[in-house]
Design a protein around this motif. Structure first.
Motif, PDB file in Angstrom:
ATOM      1  N   VAL A 116      21.968 -34.580  10.049  1.00 55.62           N
ATOM      2  CA  VAL A 116      21.280 -33.673   9.131  1.00 55.62           C
ATOM      3  C   VAL A 116      20.399 -32.691   9.908  1.00 55.62           C
ATOM      4  O   VAL A 116      20.367 -31.492   9.621  1.00 55.62           O
ATOM      5  CB  VAL A 116      20.439 -34.464   8.118  1.00 55.62           C
ATOM      6  CG1 VAL A 116      19.589 -33.524   7.266  1.00 55.62           C
ATOM      7  CG2 VAL A 116      21.341 -35.314   7.231  1.00 55.62           C
TER       8      VAL A 116
ATOM      9  N   GLY B 132      18.142 -38.183   5.084  1.00 52.97           N
ATOM     10  CA  GLY B 132      18.932 -37.031   4.668  1.00 52.97           C
ATOM     11  C   GLY B 132      20.298 -37.353   4.103  1.00 52.97           C
ATOM     12  O   GLY B 132      21.080 -36.443   3.812  1.00 52.97           O
TER      13      GLY B 132
ATOM     14  N   GLN C 182      18.231 -35.710  -2.742  1.00 55.77           N
ATOM     15  CA  GLN C 182      17.021 -35.416  -1.987  1.00 55.77           C
ATOM     16  C   GLN C 182      15.893 -34.942  -2.906  1.00 55.77           C
ATOM     17  O   GLN C 182      14.717 -35.202  -2.646  1.00 55.77           O
ATOM     18  CB  GLN C 182      17.327 -34.361  -0.920  1.00 55.77           C
ATOM     19  CG  GLN C 182      18.341 -34.802   0.125  1.00 55.77           C
ATOM     20  CD  GLN C 182      17.949 -36.089   0.813  1.00 55.77           C
ATOM     21  OE1 GLN C 182      16.826 -36.208   1.293  1.00 55.77           O
ATOM     22  NE2 GLN C 182      18.850 -37.055   0.851  1.00 55.77           N
TER      23      GLN C 182
ATOM     24  N   ARG D 104      28.033 -34.072   4.520  1.00 55.96           N
ATOM     25  CA  ARG D 104      27.195 -34.897   3.651  1.00 55.96           C
ATOM     26  C   ARG D 104      27.470 -36.364   3.953  1.00 55.96           C
ATOM     27  O   ARG D 104      28.622 -36.776   4.053  1.00 55.96           O
ATOM     28  CB  ARG D 104      27.472 -34.581   2.177  1.00 55.96           C
ATOM     29  CG  ARG D 104      27.114 -33.136   1.818  1.00 55.96           C
ATOM     30  CD  ARG D 104      27.318 -32.854   0.345  1.00 55.96           C
ATOM     31  NE  ARG D 104      27.033 -31.480   0.011  1.00 55.96           N
ATOM     32  CZ  ARG D 104      25.821 -30.998  -0.272  1.00 55.96           C
ATOM     33  NH1 ARG D 104      24.792 -31.826  -0.244  1.00 55.96           N
ATOM     34  NH2 ARG D 104      25.639 -29.732  -0.567  1.00 55.96           N
TER      35      ARG D 104
ATOM     36  N   ASP E 200      13.583 -26.526  -0.270  1.00 57.37           N
ATOM     37  CA  ASP E 200      14.327 -26.547   0.989  1.00 57.37           C
ATOM     38  C   ASP E 200      15.006 -27.904   1.185  1.00 57.37           C
ATOM     39  O   ASP E 200      14.873 -28.553   2.229  1.00 57.37           O
ATOM     40  CB  ASP E 200      13.396 -26.244   2.179  1.00 57.37           C
ATOM     41  CG  ASP E 200      14.174 -25.964   3.469  1.00 57.37           C
ATOM     42  OD1 ASP E 200      15.337 -25.543   3.384  1.00 57.37           O
ATOM     43  OD2 ASP E 200      13.596 -26.188   4.560  1.00 57.37           O
TER      44      ASP E 200
ATOM     45  N   SER F  68      23.119 -38.176   1.410  1.00 60.88           N
ATOM     46  CA  SER F  68      23.257 -37.662   0.054  1.00 60.88           C
ATOM     47  C   SER F  68      23.386 -38.766  -0.984  1.00 60.88           C
ATOM     48  O   SER F  68      23.201 -38.522  -2.175  1.00 60.88           O
ATOM     49  CB  SER F  68      24.484 -36.744  -0.036  1.00 60.88           C
ATOM     50  OG  SER F  68      24.299 -35.603   0.774  1.00 60.88           O
TER      51      SER F  68
ATOM     52  N   SER G 262      26.846 -29.207   7.934  1.00 65.83           N
ATOM     53  CA  SER G 262      27.049 -29.172   6.484  1.00 65.83           C
ATOM     54  C   SER G 262      27.634 -30.474   5.960  1.00 65.83           C
ATOM     55  O   SER G 262      27.815 -30.646   4.753  1.00 65.83           O
ATOM     56  CB  SER G 262      27.978 -28.010   6.115  1.00 65.83           C
ATOM     57  OG  SER G 262      29.255 -28.179   6.726  1.00 65.83           O
TER      58      SER G 262
ATOM     59  N   ARG H 174      18.708 -30.392   0.559  1.00 68.26           N
ATOM     60  CA  ARG H 174      20.158 -30.238   0.669  1.00 68.26           C
ATOM     61  C   ARG H 174      20.900 -30.475  -0.640  1.00 68.26           C
ATOM     62  O   ARG H 174      21.876 -29.811  -0.939  1.00 68.26           O
ATOM     63  CB  ARG H 174      20.700 -31.223   1.724  1.00 68.26           C
ATOM     64  CG  ARG H 174      20.430 -30.822   3.139  1.00 68.26           C
ATOM     65  CD  ARG H 174      20.632 -31.989   4.087  1.00 68.26           C
ATOM     66  NE  ARG H 174      21.964 -32.582   4.027  1.00 68.26           N
ATOM     67  CZ  ARG H 174      22.981 -32.221   4.798  1.00 68.26           C
ATOM     68  NH1 ARG H 174      22.844 -31.237   5.648  1.00 68.26           N
ATOM     69  NH2 ARG H 174      24.146 -32.839   4.717  1.00 68.26           N
ATOM     70  N   ASP H 175      20.452 -31.465  -1.414  1.00 75.76           N
ATOM     71  CA  ASP H 175      21.200 -31.806  -2.620  1.00 75.76           C
ATOM     72  C   ASP H 175      20.319 -32.545  -3.610  1.00 75.76           C
ATOM     73  O   ASP H 175      19.132 -32.758  -3.375  1.00 75.76           O
ATOM     74  CB  ASP H 175      22.442 -32.636  -2.276  1.00 75.76           C
ATOM     75  CG  ASP H 175      22.108 -33.841  -1.418  1.00 75.76           C
ATOM     76  OD1 ASP H 175      21.042 -34.446  -1.626  1.00 75.76           O
ATOM     77  OD2 ASP H 175      22.899 -34.191  -0.525  1.00 75.76           O
TER      78      ASP H 175
END
Length: 218
Positions: free
Chosen positions: A69, A96, A202, A76, A196, A98, A74, A198-199
Motif C-alpha cells: 500500500v 491498508g 478504510q 487491493r 485520502d 481492503s 493499485s 483507498r476504499d
C-alpha cells in the motif's frame, strides 16, 4: 483480472488457484510463499488483487500489506485469516488491506469477494468486519466523538460514512436516504478524496478510530 496468491501452505495455494482459475475473467499471475516475495512480485506483476496470508516466514502479511500500500500500488489486498476476530485481521485493515476473509470461505464467496474488492463498491462481509472493528476499538483508549467536520465532511457525507459502517450497499444507502445510486457513488467518491483513503473499508476503519461511529451505538 490479475490475482496474486500469497500463502506459505502449498495446499491452500493449490485450492485457491483451482477455485479462481475456474472464472474466465480471472488470471492467477503468481504465487508467493512469504511477504518479502509478495512485495517483489506485486512490483513485477502488477496484480489487481492480492490474497494475503498473515503468518508467514521472512516477512508477515501485515508488513507486506503495509509495504504494498505504501508503495503506491493499485493492487487491493485481501487478508486471509483463520479466526474472524483475529487481531491480525484488524492490523491488516489498519495497514491498508481492503478486506479480510476466513480461510474456510466457501468457493462462491471467495470469487464474489475478489470481484467486490476489485470494484471497490462494497465492504466484504460487513457484519463480520463491523464486529472485528468494534472489538478492537473497544480495547483501545476511548476516542473523542467527532462529527467529521474537522475533515471537511458535510453532514450528508457523515451520514453516508455511518451507513457504510453498518455494511450497507450503495442501493441500500440510496433507499434509506431517498437518493439515487449515482448520488451515493458521488458522495462515497468525495469522502474517499477528502479523507485520502483507498476504499470503503478504510472509511469504516477511520470512522471507528475517530469516533464518527461509536461501538454499540444505535
Amino acid at each position: 483480472m490479475k490475482i496474486l496468491l500469497v500463502d506459505d501452505q502449498p495446499l491452500l495455494l493449490m485450492g485457491f488457484r483451482l477455485i479462481l482459475e475456474g472464472e474466465p475473467d480471472f488470471s492467477i499471475v503468481g504465487e508467493a510463499q512469504d511477504g518479502e516475495q509478495a512485495v517483489r512480485m506485486v512490483r513485477e506483476l502488477e496484480p489487481d488483487v492480492v490474497l494475503m496470508d498473515v503468518r508467514m516466514p521472512v516477512m508477515d502479511g501485515i508488513e507486506a500489506t503495509r509495504n504494498i500500500v505504501g508503495s503506491g500500488s493499485s493492487a487491493r489486498v485481501i487478508i486471509l485469516t483463520t479466526f474472524d476476530l483475529d487481531e491480525y485481521a484488524f492490523a491488516g485493515l489498519q495497514a491498508g488491506a481492503s478486506a479480510f476473509l476466513l480461510k474456510n470461505v466457501a468457493p462462491g464467496e471467495l470469487v464474489q469477494a475478489v470481484r467486490v474488492v476489485a470494484s471497490g463498491e462494497a465492504v466484504v462481509a460487513p457484519r463480520v468486519t463491523q464486529r472485528l472493528l468494534e472489538n478492537f476499538v473497544r480495547s483501545k483508549q476511548p476516542v473523542a466523538a467527532s462529527d467529521g467536520s474537522a475533515e471537511g465532511l458535510t453532514s450528508r457525507e457523515v451520514e453516508v460514512v455511518r451507513a457504510l459502517a453498518e455494511g450497507l450497499s450503495n442501493a441500500e444507502i440510496a433507499g434509506h436516504f431517498f437518493l439515487s445510486e449515482a448520488t451515493v457513488k458521488t458522495h462515497v467518491r468525495r469522502i474517499l478524496t477528502k479523507l485520502d483513503l483507498r476504499d470503503r473499508v478504510q472509511v469504516v476503519v477511520w470512522a471507528y478510530e475517530t469516533g464518527v461511529v461509536v461501538p454499540g451505538a444505535e
